[in-house]
Design an enzyme around this catalytic site. Structure first.
Site, short mmCIF file in Angstrom:
data_model
loop_
_atom_site.label_atom_id
_atom_site.label_comp_id
_atom_site.label_asym_id
_atom_site.label_seq_id
_atom_site.Cartn_x
_atom_site.Cartn_y
_atom_site.Cartn_z
CB VAL A 43 90.35 6.29 53.15
CG1 VAL A 43 89.86 8.23 53.27
CG2 VAL A 43 89.63 5.30 53.47
N GLY A 45 97.93 9.58 35.87
CA GLY A 45 97.89 9.32 36.72
C GLY A 45 96.67 8.25 37.63
CE LYS A 61 89.15 7.42 47.23
NZ LYS A 61 89.36 9.04 46.01
N1 LIG Z 1 95.73 5.16 41.11
C1 LIG Z 1 95.28 5.58 41.93
O1 LIG Z 1 95.49 6.54 42.45
C2 LIG Z 1 94.92 5.29 42.89
C3 LIG Z 1 94.47 5.82 44.40
C4 LIG Z 1 93.96 5.14 45.28
C5 LIG Z 1 93.56 4.13 45.18
N2 LIG Z 1 94.08 3.45 44.21
C6 LIG Z 1 93.25 2.57 44.36
O2 LIG Z 1 93.83 1.19 43.74
C7 LIG Z 1 93.43 -0.14 43.33
C8 LIG Z 1 94.41 -0.36 42.28
O3 LIG Z 1 94.70 0.87 41.82
P1 LIG Z 1 95.44 1.30 39.57
O4 LIG Z 1 95.25 2.63 39.77
O5 LIG Z 1 97.29 0.24 40.14
O6 LIG Z 1 95.01 0.46 38.68
P2 LIG Z 1 95.66 -0.30 37.94
O7 LIG Z 1 96.59 0.50 36.97
O8 LIG Z 1 94.20 -0.15 36.37
O9 LIG Z 1 96.05 -1.81 37.96
C9 LIG Z 1 95.44 -2.89 38.45
C10 LIG Z 1 96.22 -3.63 38.28
O10 LIG Z 1 95.66 -5.36 38.90
C11 LIG Z 1 95.46 -6.25 37.98
N3 LIG Z 1 94.54 -6.95 37.41
C12 LIG Z 1 93.58 -6.24 37.30
N4 LIG Z 1 91.89 -7.07 37.19
C13 LIG Z 1 92.66 -8.26 36.99
C14 LIG Z 1 92.30 -9.25 37.18
N5 LIG Z 1 91.19 -9.77 37.85
N6 LIG Z 1 93.26 -10.82 37.58
C15 LIG Z 1 94.61 -10.43 37.57
N7 LIG Z 1 95.15 -9.27 38.13
C16 LIG Z 1 93.96 -8.44 37.67
C17 LIG Z 1 96.13 -5.07 36.41
O11 LIG Z 1 96.36 -6.33 35.24
P3 LIG Z 1 97.39 -6.01 33.78
O12 LIG Z 1 98.17 -5.34 34.54
O13 LIG Z 1 98.12 -7.33 33.27
O14 LIG Z 1 96.21 -5.38 33.43
C18 LIG Z 1 97.16 -4.38 36.76
O15 LIG Z 1 97.79 -4.60 37.09
C19 LIG Z 1 92.43 -0.08 42.63
O16 LIG Z 1 91.28 -0.88 43.51
C20 LIG Z 1 92.32 1.04 43.30
O17 LIG Z 1 90.90 1.88 43.21
C21 LIG Z 1 93.94 3.71 43.03
#
Ligand SMILES: NC(=O)c1ccc[n+]([C@@H]2O[C@H](COP(=O)([O-])OP(=O)(O)OC[C@H]3O[C@@H](n4cnc5c(N)ncnc54)[C@H](OP(=O)(O)O)[C@@H]3O)[C@@H](O)[C@H]2O)c1
Length: 334
Positions: free
Chosen positions: A134, A188, A206
């Site tokens: 959040v 990002g 959220k």
């Molecule tokens: N980005 C933001 O600003 C932000 C802000 C607040 C909260 N969040 C939350 O944080 C979390 C991650 O976001 P992100 O932006 O970091 O996403 P992301 O860049 O797409 O990264 C996701 C990661 O998880 C791995 N992954 C996904 N599904 C998988 C599976 N089934 N088995 C194994 N590995 C798996 C991916 O592997 P690969 O690299 O090999 O594809 C990647 O390394 C989400 O819940 C999102 O809502 C993000």
């Protein structure tokens, strides 16, 4: 005194996960001097071992085998930063069953399954924290759970999606939605699948989490009335801007003796309204309640390093062994 080493595993090594490892690596000395703890990422789960990473971990850290994390008794705490509902929920439960405290950034999972997961964490007697789910770097969950008296908040209003706020601020200067979205991805802020941002369900999740945390009554995503920004055109926004108005995706949650009401909708505001003035990818949440009146928190709501700061705050609290379980609030405990 020699530091205590805390072995951390990450589920996910994307935008947020790699930023957590970078932060823990870059700030290791300051963290150790302040807390006496040395947090080391020893394993990180990914799908593709060959993908280029913005921050390269040492050989052997990345794995595609969840069992290498769940069954490794030497791992002290796990951060779930992979997102999604499946297999994430199964992994979450398996970690709790294996006795590992969890920190998560996954608002969609908690807004749908928070109550059940809170029960599982309670049965396992393990702390689970979700600050990063959040408002990015803004420590609103900690304030609700630890700084304010339970159930003292009566209303929450805010801009809780940094991506949509960024898109709206770009579009009111004439950018097409798709171009603004490409920019947000490059920075990002937006995930590759931005549907949850555009249709309002990210903000709705959220707000449901904030409402449950604040009011002591579980509110799930299907109770939230929400709409998003997908149908808003740059022209609508430019016209509003010329008339001294701004459109912002505003979330509101309120409780009275009878019910909890949570909604999210694009809302036209006077340009001087405080929510109209929340910068690009920032979030702002105002908490209103008994005693303290009104408390406003503003800060970066999206982005890898920003979100990682919230993940690391939770990891440190758990590693220090003094963490209350914030997840208990989603089960109705307050
Ligand atoms: N980005 C933001 O600003 C932000 C802000 C607040 C909260 N969040 C939350 O944080 C979390 C991650 O976001 P992100 O932006 O970091 O996403 P992301 O860049 O797409 O990264 C996701 C990661 O998880 C791995 N992954 C996904 N599904 C998988 C599976 N089934 N088995 C194994 N590995 C798996 C991916 O592997 P690969 O690299 O090999 O594809 C990647 O390394 C989400 O819940 C999102 O809502 C993000």
């Amino acid at each position: 005194v020699s530091p205590r080493t805390v072995r951390v595993a990450l589920l996910g090594y994307g935008c947020v996960g790699s930023s957590v490892d970078r932060l823990l690596t870059d700030r290791a000395d300051e963290i150790e001097e302040t807390t006496g703890l040395r947090l080391r990422v020893v394993r990180a789960l990914v799908r593709d071992l060959r993908k280029p990473r913005p921050f390269q971990p040492p050989p052997g850290v990345l794995t595609t085998d969840f069992g290498a994390i769940c069954e490794d008794a030497s791992i002290d705490v796990v951060a779930e930063v992979m997102g999604g509902l499946t297999p994430t929920e199964d992994y979450f439960r398996a970690l709790l069953a294996a006795g590992k405290p969890v920190v998560t950034a996954n608002k969609q999972l908690l807004a749908r399954r928070g109550r059940e997961l809170a029960r599982a964490a309670e049965l396992a007697r393990l702390p689970v924290r979700f600050e990063a789910a959040v408002c990015g770097a803004v420590p609103v969950v900690r304030i609700l759970c630890e700084a304010l008296p339970p159930r003292s908040v009566r209303r929450i209003v805010g801009v809780v999606n940094g991506t949509t706020n960024y898109l709206l601020t770009r579009m009111e200067h004439g950018r097409a939605l798709d171009d603004a979205l490409d920019e947000a991805r490059d920075l990002g802020y937006a995930e590759s699948d931005a549907r949850d941002d555009l249709n309002g369900s990210d903000a709705a999740a959220k707000m449901a989490l904030l409402a449950s945390t604040a009011f002591g009554t579980p509110a799930s995503l299907d109770q939230v009335e929400f709409s998003g920004i997908a149908d808003i055109s740059p022209r609508d926004l430019e016209e509003a801007r010329r008339a001294g108005r701004r459109v912002r995706l505003v979330g509101e949650a309120a409780v009275d003796d009878r019910a909890v009401v949570v909604r999210v909708a694009p809302t036209e505001l006077d340009e001087h309204h405080e929510l109209a003035r929340v910068p690009a990818a920032f979030n702002e949440v105002a908490l209103e309640g008994d005693g303290f009146g009104r408390l406003t928190l503003r800060g970066p709501g999206a982005g890898g390093p920003e979100t990682a700061s919230a993940v690391v705050g939770d990891l440190l609290a758990i590693a220090a062994g003094r963490a209350t379980s914030h997840l208990a609030r989603l089960g109705g405990a307050a």
